[in-house]
Design a protein around this motif. Structure first.
Motif, PDB file in Angstrom:
ATOM      1  N   HIS A  37      55.415 -67.520  32.337  1.00  0.00           N
ATOM      2  CA  HIS A  37      55.034 -68.008  31.013  1.00  0.00           C
ATOM      3  C   HIS A  37      53.522 -67.877  30.942  1.00  0.00           C
ATOM      4  O   HIS A  37      52.792 -68.730  31.463  1.00  0.00           O
TER       5      HIS A  37
ATOM      6  N   GLN B 204      51.369 -68.276  28.613  1.00  0.00           N
ATOM      7  CA  GLN B 204      50.626 -69.245  27.808  1.00  0.00           C
ATOM      8  C   GLN B 204      50.496 -70.604  28.502  1.00  0.00           C
ATOM      9  O   GLN B 204      49.666 -71.414  28.127  1.00  0.00           O
ATOM     10  N   GLU B 205      51.321 -70.870  29.502  1.00  0.00           N
ATOM     11  CA  GLU B 205      51.376 -72.200  30.112  1.00  0.00           C
ATOM     12  C   GLU B 205      50.705 -72.291  31.482  1.00  0.00           C
ATOM     13  O   GLU B 205      50.861 -73.275  32.180  1.00  0.00           O
TER      14      GLU B 205
END
Length: 190
Positions: A159, A161-162
């Motif tokens: 992920h 973005q995380e």
């Protein structure tokens, strides 16, 4: 039924199915041609003329070498020491509780399939935190500094973005923590 087993009928069937005529081919020739293989393609070895001695310029032109020895600079074996790629390591992480460790109550095992996160440690000697440019995609990590660059294909999708990054000045090291993107985890690890 007697007509089918007569000797004349069998001979007629044999001559019909036969691929050669006794008048045209000699059985010795047929046996010799049956022994032929891929090595018999081309002119016979006795008719091949020996190759003359070639000159050294001819050897250089037809050699399979990519370059001549005089084209390679001295000390070229040490060129990879100046590679601008920094040292790094990838560590896969998983959350394990006492019920997993001692009782084995979940289906987790030490394999990478049961990991939830990935830690990428990159050593950046002589670099300040403000000089680091980091770009994380789902399967690729791009890190650049004025002197070093790292393009790293990640072993598992993440992920992008995380994630989070932490620069540790004492060790001159960047720690990038990323969560793995596993769409089937809710089924596999339930």
């Amino acid at each position: 039924m007697e007509g089918l087993s007569s000797m004349q009928t069998l001979e007629a069937l044999s001559s019909l199915l036969s691929t050669r005529d006794d008048d045209e081919e000699d059985p010795k020739i047929v046996q010799a041609s049956a022994k032929l293989g891929p090595g018999n393609i081309g002119p016979p070895a006795s008719s091949v003329k020996p190759i003359k001695e070639a000159s050294s310029t001819y050897d250089k032109q037809n050699s399979k070498a990519i370059w001549d020895e005089d084209e390679v600079p001295e000390g070229a074996q040490f060129d990879d020491l100046t590679d601008p790629r920094p040292e790094y390591e990838i560590i896969l992480k998983q959350s394990v509780g006492t019920e997993d460790l001692f009782l084995g109550m979940s289906r987790k095992d030490p394999s990478s399939m049961c990991c939830e996160g990935m830690l990428v440690r990159v050593k950046l000697p002589g670099t300040k935190a403000s000089e680091v440019v980091l770009d994380v995609k789902e399967t690729f990590l791009d890190l650049r500094t004025p002197t070093l660059k790292l393009g790293l294909h990640l072993p598992h999708p993440v992920h992008h973005q995380e994630g989070k990054a932490l620069f540790i000045t004492e060790r001159e090291e960047l720690e990038i923590t990323l969560l793995l993107n596993r769409p089937m985890d809710c089924i596999n690890l339930a």
